[in-house]
Write an enzyme that holds these catalytic residues in place. Structure first.
Site, mmCIF file in Angstrom:
data_model
loop_
_atom_site.group_PDB
_atom_site.id
_atom_site.type_symbol
_atom_site.label_atom_id
_atom_site.label_comp_id
_atom_site.label_asym_id
_atom_site.label_seq_id
_atom_site.Cartn_x
_atom_site.Cartn_y
_atom_site.Cartn_z
ATOM 1 N N PRO B 171 0.866 -1.298 0.061
ATOM 2 C CG PRO B 171 0.012 -1.069 2.122
ATOM 3 C CD PRO B 171 0.864 -1.990 1.265
ATOM 4 C CB CYS B 172 3.121 2.905 -2.378
ATOM 5 S SG CYS B 172 2.018 2.495 -4.166
ATOM 6 C CG HIS B 173 -2.874 3.255 -1.088
ATOM 7 N ND1 HIS B 173 -2.682 1.996 -1.282
ATOM 8 C CD2 HIS B 173 -3.855 3.072 -0.078
ATOM 9 C CE1 HIS B 173 -3.513 1.175 -0.679
ATOM 10 N NE2 HIS B 173 -4.025 1.797 0.234
#
Lengths: 164, 202
Positions: B171-173
């Site tokens: 989850p780089c978001h």
């Protein structure tokens, strides 16, 4: 980084129908599926090592030729114990079924003519490429394809009075 | 080339697309059995647009947004991993199920096996660290840099997030700028906002 080569999926998408037509012309519809599958499986195995500038269609048709021979030999081995079964008795074409009529005409051709017709007219190979697959000269490949086409026309249209 | 009359061959010209689809499906299975399906991929319709999903035998290798160019992504995989690539959805079934659950708000972590073969070194270290940022939470690039033991590598963390081969799943978001603004995202800032919204609503 290795040199880029298109994903194999693209090769299948582009050449799938052509290879199936070639297999059907050489083997008939029933056995064509096996040859098609073996062709693409073998092609996929070898694909990473194929030179980037290779003619993919000629390469695939060449593999299809070898696989069609394998399928034919496998059928002959299976057929061995049962002798003298007349081939025509098993697959009588339905009247008016063009696919079956064409296949029976193709099947009646000498192997070399049927192969030359399939690889040149359906596989799109040049006659020198057909010659590489079948052995012999480019002229012989051209002649085999022409003789094959002539025989097909005669057997499919001759009875209806077409003369060529 | 001579133009000869090939109309007698016309019955062979027509190939039923259903026949080709059936043969393709057989090839997918046979290639997988033979251990030569290096990359299987499919396209997954998600609320943030179609996602390309690609997997090796090891695990999920790539998730790509449409704006990344799916064809280009596959070409990169072909060059870097292997060109033995087929559209073969079966291998992606687990990933598709988990993504379905995630987008429905019913899943907060991903369990499918991953293949981090498209990244290496510090970037891979950062991408692995992303999995430790819990669902519904966010961290700054600086916090992630500190977490991987290199607090000054804020820009490198930003690059590692931008090059994340497995967005959504890793989850780089959930990584934002220090001032709380969104920062960049491979799927575009709007997509990043949608994912954060989804996670805060669940």
């Amino acid at each position: 980084m290795k040199t880029g080569k298109p994903p194999f999926e693209g090769v299948v998408a582009e050449h799938s129908a052509t290879v199936l037509r070639v297999c059907r012309a050489v083997l008939g519809v029933d056995e064509a599926d096996d040859a098609w599958s073996e062709t693409f499986l073998a092609a996929m195995r070898a694909y990473p090592d194929l030179p980037a500038d290779a003619n993919l269609q000629a390469w695939l048709v060449t593999i299809a030729h070898r696989k069609a021979i394998d399928v034919t030999r496998a059928r002959q081995r299976r057929a061995l114990p049962v002798e003298n079964v007349p081939e025509v008795a098993t697959t009588v074409p339905a009247p008016g079924d063009q696919d079956d009529e064409l296949w029976h005409a193709l099947k009646a051709l000498p192997d070399k003519q049927r192969h030359a017709v399939a690889y040149h007219h359906l596989g799109g190979l040049a006659y020198n490429e057909v010659a590489e697959i079948l052995g012999g000269t480019t002229d012989a490949a051209r002649r085999a394809a022409a003789d094959g086409m002539k025989a097909l026309r005669t057997s499919l249209m001759g009875s209806k009075g077409a003369t060529r | 080339m001579t133009t000869s009359d090939t109309s007698v061959l016309a019955p062979l010209a027509d190939v039923d697309p259903a026949d080709l689809a059936r043969l393709h499906a057989g090839l997918e299975a046979a290639a997988d059995r033979a251990g030569q399906l290096d990359i299987a991929y499919t396209t997954f319709d998600s609320p943030v647009g179609p996602l390309l999903l690609a997997a090796t035998e090891t695990g999920l290798l790539r998730v790509a947004y449409e704006i990344e160019g799916h064809d280009r992504v596959l070409e990169t995989i072909s060059a870097r991993i292997s060109p033995r690539i087929l559209r073969a959805p079966k291998r992606l079934e687990g990933a598709m199920r988990e993504l379905d659950e995630y987008f429905a708000g019913r899943r907060t972590t991903f369990d499918v096996p991953l293949d981090l073969g498209l990244s290496a070194g510090f970037r891979q270290l950062v991408q692995r660290q992303l999995a430790h940022i819990a669902y519904g939470h966010t961290q700054s690039y600086g916090q992630v840099a500190a977490a991987v033991g290199n607090p000054k590598a804020v820009r490198a963390v930003g690059t590692a997030c931008a090059r994340n081969p497995l967005p959504v799943v890793l989850p780089c978001h959930r990584v934002l700028k220090a001032d709380g603004s969104l920062g960049g995202y491979a799927g575009g800032p709007a997509t990043k906002a949608i994912l954060l919204e989804l996670e805060s609503a669940a």
